[in-house]
Scaffold this motif. Structure first.
Motif, PDB file in Angstrom:
ATOM      1  N   ARG A  30       0.848  -1.191   0.000  1.00  9.51           N
ATOM      2  CA  ARG A  30       0.000   0.000   0.000  1.00  9.51           C
ATOM      3  C   ARG A  30       0.887   1.247   0.000  1.00  9.51           C
ATOM      4  O   ARG A  30       1.684   1.450   0.906  1.00  9.51           O
ATOM      5  CB  ARG A  30      -0.901  -0.027   1.234  1.00  9.51           C
ATOM      6  CG  ARG A  30      -2.089   0.917   1.200  1.00  9.51           C
ATOM      7  CD  ARG A  30      -3.057   0.522   2.302  1.00  9.51           C
ATOM      8  NE  ARG A  30      -4.235   1.381   2.332  1.00  9.51           N
ATOM      9  CZ  ARG A  30      -4.508   2.259   3.295  1.00  9.51           C
ATOM     10  NH1 ARG A  30      -3.674   2.388   4.309  1.00  9.51           N
ATOM     11  NH2 ARG A  30      -5.608   2.981   3.256  1.00  9.51           N
ATOM     12  N   HIS A  31       0.737   2.072  -1.045  1.00  8.01           N
ATOM     13  CA  HIS A  31       1.548   3.282  -1.207  1.00  8.01           C
ATOM     14  C   HIS A  31       0.698   4.542  -1.020  1.00  8.01           C
ATOM     15  O   HIS A  31      -0.417   4.624  -1.540  1.00  8.01           O
ATOM     16  CB  HIS A  31       2.150   3.342  -2.612  1.00  8.01           C
ATOM     17  CG  HIS A  31       3.248   2.363  -2.860  1.00  8.01           C
ATOM     18  ND1 HIS A  31       3.040   1.003  -2.889  1.00  8.01           N
ATOM     19  CD2 HIS A  31       4.574   2.560  -3.115  1.00  8.01           C
ATOM     20  CE1 HIS A  31       4.199   0.397  -3.150  1.00  8.01           C
ATOM     21  NE2 HIS A  31       5.130   1.309  -3.280  1.00  8.01           N
ATOM     22  N   HIS A  32       1.267   5.497  -0.325  1.00  3.64           N
ATOM     23  CA  HIS A  32       0.628   6.805  -0.176  1.00  3.64           C
ATOM     24  C   HIS A  32       1.034   7.686  -1.358  1.00  3.64           C
ATOM     25  O   HIS A  32       2.223   7.836  -1.649  1.00  3.64           O
ATOM     26  CB  HIS A  32       1.072   7.457   1.136  1.00  3.64           C
ATOM     27  CG  HIS A  32       0.561   8.845   1.317  1.00  3.64           C
ATOM     28  ND1 HIS A  32       1.383   9.942   1.472  1.00  3.64           N
ATOM     29  CD2 HIS A  32      -0.711   9.328   1.348  1.00  3.64           C
ATOM     30  CE1 HIS A  32       0.664  11.032   1.611  1.00  3.64           C
ATOM     31  NE2 HIS A  32      -0.612  10.691   1.532  1.00  3.64           N
ATOM     32  N   VAL A  33       0.028   8.257  -2.039  1.00  2.00           N
ATOM     33  CA  VAL A  33       0.261   9.056  -3.240  1.00  2.00           C
ATOM     34  C   VAL A  33      -0.548  10.338  -3.141  1.00  2.00           C
ATOM     35  O   VAL A  33      -1.704  10.334  -2.705  1.00  2.00           O
ATOM     36  CB  VAL A  33      -0.144   8.283  -4.511  1.00  2.00           C
ATOM     37  CG1 VAL A  33       0.068   9.129  -5.759  1.00  2.00           C
ATOM     38  CG2 VAL A  33       0.618   6.975  -4.617  1.00  2.00           C
ATOM     39  N   VAL A  34       0.047  11.447  -3.565  1.00  2.00           N
ATOM     40  CA  VAL A  34      -0.634  12.734  -3.631  1.00  2.00           C
ATOM     41  C   VAL A  34      -0.476  13.286  -5.042  1.00  2.00           C
ATOM     42  O   VAL A  34       0.651  13.362  -5.559  1.00  2.00           O
ATOM     43  CB  VAL A  34      -0.055  13.744  -2.615  1.00  2.00           C
ATOM     44  CG1 VAL A  34      -0.737  15.104  -2.744  1.00  2.00           C
ATOM     45  CG2 VAL A  34      -0.187  13.222  -1.195  1.00  2.00           C
ATOM     46  N   ALA A  35      -1.588  13.669  -5.664  1.00  2.00           N
ATOM     47  CA  ALA A  35      -1.561  14.266  -7.000  1.00  2.00           C
ATOM     48  C   ALA A  35      -2.378  15.550  -6.979  1.00  2.00           C
ATOM     49  O   ALA A  35      -3.497  15.571  -6.454  1.00  2.00           O
ATOM     50  CB  ALA A  35      -2.114  13.294  -8.036  1.00  2.00           C
TER      51      ALA A  35
ATOM     52  N   PHE B 128       4.868  10.605  -3.965  1.00  2.00           N
ATOM     53  CA  PHE B 128       4.536   9.327  -3.342  1.00  2.00           C
ATOM     54  C   PHE B 128       5.603   8.958  -2.325  1.00  2.00           C
ATOM     55  O   PHE B 128       6.728   9.458  -2.372  1.00  2.00           O
ATOM     56  CB  PHE B 128       4.402   8.226  -4.396  1.00  2.00           C
ATOM     57  CG  PHE B 128       5.716   7.746  -4.965  1.00  2.00           C
ATOM     58  CD1 PHE B 128       6.275   6.559  -4.533  1.00  2.00           C
ATOM     59  CD2 PHE B 128       6.387   8.489  -5.924  1.00  2.00           C
ATOM     60  CE1 PHE B 128       7.492   6.113  -5.044  1.00  2.00           C
ATOM     61  CE2 PHE B 128       7.592   8.055  -6.449  1.00  2.00           C
ATOM     62  CZ  PHE B 128       8.149   6.860  -6.002  1.00  2.00           C
ATOM     63  N   ASP B 129       5.207   8.110  -1.401  1.00  2.00           N
ATOM     64  CA  ASP B 129       6.138   7.599  -0.401  1.00  2.00           C
ATOM     65  C   ASP B 129       6.524   6.165  -0.760  1.00  2.00           C
ATOM     66  O   ASP B 129       5.656   5.317  -0.971  1.00  2.00           O
ATOM     67  CB  ASP B 129       5.478   7.593   0.988  1.00  2.00           C
ATOM     68  CG  ASP B 129       5.171   8.995   1.495  1.00  2.00           C
ATOM     69  OD1 ASP B 129       5.985   9.895   1.251  1.00  2.00           O
ATOM     70  OD2 ASP B 129       4.109   9.170   2.126  1.00  2.00           O
ATOM     71  N   ARG B 130       7.824   5.928  -0.843  1.00  2.00           N
ATOM     72  CA  ARG B 130       8.275   4.557  -1.061  1.00  2.00           C
ATOM     73  C   ARG B 130       7.940   3.697   0.163  1.00  2.00           C
ATOM     74  O   ARG B 130       7.714   4.218   1.249  1.00  2.00           O
ATOM     75  CB  ARG B 130       9.784   4.531  -1.335  1.00  2.00           C
ATOM     76  CG  ARG B 130      10.172   5.229  -2.639  1.00  2.00           C
ATOM     77  CD  ARG B 130      11.633   4.997  -2.990  1.00  2.00           C
ATOM     78  NE  ARG B 130      12.548   5.457  -1.978  1.00  2.00           N
ATOM     79  CZ  ARG B 130      12.920   6.727  -1.809  1.00  2.00           C
ATOM     80  NH1 ARG B 130      12.439   7.673  -2.602  1.00  2.00           N
ATOM     81  NH2 ARG B 130      13.783   7.061  -0.868  1.00  2.00           N
ATOM     82  N   PRO B 131       7.921   2.384   0.015  1.00  2.00           N
ATOM     83  CA  PRO B 131       7.617   1.525   1.168  1.00  2.00           C
ATOM     84  C   PRO B 131       8.521   1.826   2.359  1.00  2.00           C
ATOM     85  O   PRO B 131       9.729   2.004   2.217  1.00  2.00           O
ATOM     86  CB  PRO B 131       7.871   0.117   0.624  1.00  2.00           C
ATOM     87  CG  PRO B 131       7.581   0.231  -0.837  1.00  2.00           C
ATOM     88  CD  PRO B 131       8.093   1.588  -1.224  1.00  2.00           C
ATOM     89  N   GLY B 132       7.889   1.919   3.523  1.00  2.00           N
ATOM     90  CA  GLY B 132       8.640   2.237   4.726  1.00  2.00           C
ATOM     91  C   GLY B 132       8.934   3.711   4.888  1.00  2.00           C
ATOM     92  O   GLY B 132       9.652   4.099   5.815  1.00  2.00           O
ATOM     93  N   HIS B 133       8.394   4.552   4.034  1.00  2.00           N
ATOM     94  CA  HIS B 133       8.587   5.992   4.118  1.00  2.00           C
ATOM     95  C   HIS B 133       7.231   6.684   4.219  1.00  2.00           C
ATOM     96  O   HIS B 133       6.225   6.167   3.712  1.00  2.00           O
ATOM     97  CB  HIS B 133       9.331   6.523   2.889  1.00  2.00           C
ATOM     98  CG  HIS B 133      10.758   6.108   2.814  1.00  2.00           C
ATOM     99  ND1 HIS B 133      11.143   4.795   2.663  1.00  2.00           N
ATOM    100  CD2 HIS B 133      11.916   6.826   2.863  1.00  2.00           C
ATOM    101  CE1 HIS B 133      12.476   4.729   2.625  1.00  2.00           C
ATOM    102  NE2 HIS B 133      12.962   5.943   2.748  1.00  2.00           N
ATOM    103  N   GLY B 134       7.212   7.845   4.844  1.00  2.00           N
ATOM    104  CA  GLY B 134       5.985   8.619   4.920  1.00  2.00           C
ATOM    105  C   GLY B 134       4.840   7.808   5.492  1.00  2.00           C
ATOM    106  O   GLY B 134       4.920   7.260   6.583  1.00  2.00           O
ATOM    107  N   LEU B 135       3.754   7.705   4.730  1.00  2.00           N
ATOM    108  CA  LEU B 135       2.568   6.975   5.175  1.00  2.00           C
ATOM    109  C   LEU B 135       2.402   5.639   4.457  1.00  2.00           C
ATOM    110  O   LEU B 135       1.377   4.966   4.646  1.00  2.00           O
ATOM    111  CB  LEU B 135       1.315   7.833   4.962  1.00  2.00           C
ATOM    112  CG  LEU B 135       1.253   9.143   5.744  1.00  2.00           C
ATOM    113  CD1 LEU B 135      -0.035   9.893   5.418  1.00  2.00           C
ATOM    114  CD2 LEU B 135       1.364   8.909   7.239  1.00  2.00           C
ATOM    115  N   SER B 136       3.351   5.264   3.614  1.00  2.00           N
ATOM    116  CA  SER B 136       3.236   3.990   2.912  1.00  2.00           C
ATOM    117  C   SER B 136       3.495   2.825   3.856  1.00  2.00           C
ATOM    118  O   SER B 136       4.113   2.976   4.912  1.00  2.00           O
ATOM    119  CB  SER B 136       4.220   3.932   1.730  1.00  2.00           C
ATOM    120  OG  SER B 136       3.812   4.795   0.693  1.00  2.00           O
ATOM    121  N   ALA B 137       3.020   1.658   3.447  1.00  2.00           N
ATOM    122  CA  ALA B 137       3.208   0.461   4.264  1.00  2.00           C
ATOM    123  C   ALA B 137       4.675   0.056   4.304  1.00  2.00           C
ATOM    124  O   ALA B 137       5.503   0.554   3.523  1.00  2.00           O
ATOM    125  CB  ALA B 137       2.359  -0.683   3.711  1.00  2.00           C
ATOM    126  N   ALA B 138       4.981  -0.852   5.205  1.00  2.00           N
ATOM    127  CA  ALA B 138       6.360  -1.303   5.370  1.00  2.00           C
ATOM    128  C   ALA B 138       6.857  -2.020   4.123  1.00  2.00           C
ATOM    129  O   ALA B 138       6.093  -2.620   3.371  1.00  2.00           O
ATOM    130  CB  ALA B 138       6.455  -2.244   6.567  1.00  2.00           C
TER     131      ALA B 138
END
Length: 282
Positions: free
Chosen positions: A9-14, A50-60
């Motif tokens: 699961r990745h956090h993305v902002v557009a 976007f946040d890579r895995p383990g960064h920001g709000l993305s999943a581990a």
């Protein structure tokens, strides 16, 4: 919003409108570290962060990163948003490896490439026993998490890193966002996993350079923060020569160039030369 790429699961902002620009930040950083740049771009570009895995709000993270894997991740983010046209890809620090890999592996989807004080490894070789390095990084992450280090020290470490990586000013990120991200064990584990894979990713990128050309007609710009010193600036200049890129020294600016000089990043994305940018300096 959240999208699933490769089972993660990745956090993305557009936001914004127009041609697509994707921004990818360096090790341990989050989507909000591009905040000063975004308002300069959204009147002209659709800006994707976007946040890579383990960064920001993305999943581990579930697997160690690779250059080709990160290129696929960028493509996956764009696909998830239905953005299949050419994009300007901006990579900061270690994400410079990922952005260049994307341009080489997906030339038809690359409008231009901007490397923001990118990591540089001219002679990287694949490390011995990469599985051992990965296992050690995972073990360290679990141990730190078990000791409560992320919750106790994560925000403080983040604030200190930002201060040391700028030429002036502290960390502009809201305290709530810093606590939300940096008190979690997944960010600590994600950072350690990327760090442990750094040499392998760098060596893989050198191999990609030998096999795949950069897309013809897609401009490349290398921005170098002068606070890194003369040797660092010289290495950035050599990177620009290697890639046939425009080279711009940005001063005053530290490694977190997007915080110190968002105007320089925006001009590079938009293909503009502002006052004082006719030579090598900005």
């Amino acid at each position: 919003m959240f999208v699933t790429i490769g089972g993660v699961r990745h956090h993305v902002v557009a936001e914004g409108s127009g041609p697509v620009c994707l921004l990818s930040a360096g090790l341990t950083l989050g989507w909000f570290d591009w905040d000063p740049v975004v308002p300069l771009l959204t009147p002209h570009r659709t800006v994707v962060r976007f946040d890579r895995p383990g960064h920001g709000l993305s999943a581990a993270a579930v697997a160690p990163p690779s250059a080709a894997g990160e290129a696929r991740r960028i493509a996956g983010v764009l696909d998830a948003l239905g953005l299949d046209g050419p994009a300007t890809v901006v990579g900061h620090s270690i994400a410079g490896f990922h952005a260049e890999a994307f341009a080489r592996l997906h030339p038809e989807r690359t409008a231009s490439l901007v490397l923001v004080d990118s990591s540089v490894e001219e002679h990287a070789r694949p490390p011995r026993a990469p599985a051992v390095r990965t296992a050690a990084a995972r073990a360290a992450g679990h141990a730190l998490s078990a000791l409560g280090a992320p919750a106790a020290l994560g925000p403080l470490a983040r604030r200190a890193m930002v201060r040391l990586s700028r030429t002036g000013g502290g960390d502009p990120a809201p305290a709530e966002l810093v606590r939300r991200c940096y008190t979690t064990s997944r960010v600590t584990r994600g950072a350690l996993l990327e760090y442990a894979s750094y040499r392998a990713v760098a060596a893989e990128l050198l191999a990609l350079r030998e096999r795949y050309e950069l897309p013809c007609g897609a401009p490349v710009t290398v921005l170098a923060a002068t606070a890194g010193g003369r040797r660092w600036t010289a290495r950035q200049r050599m990177l620009a020569l290697e890639l046939g890129a425009r080279f711009r020294e940005v001063t005053p600016a530290g490694h977190l160039l997007m915080l110190d000089r968002p105007d320089a990043v925006a001009r590079a994305v938009l293909g503009e030369d502002g006052p004082g940018a006719s030579g090598e300096g900005l």
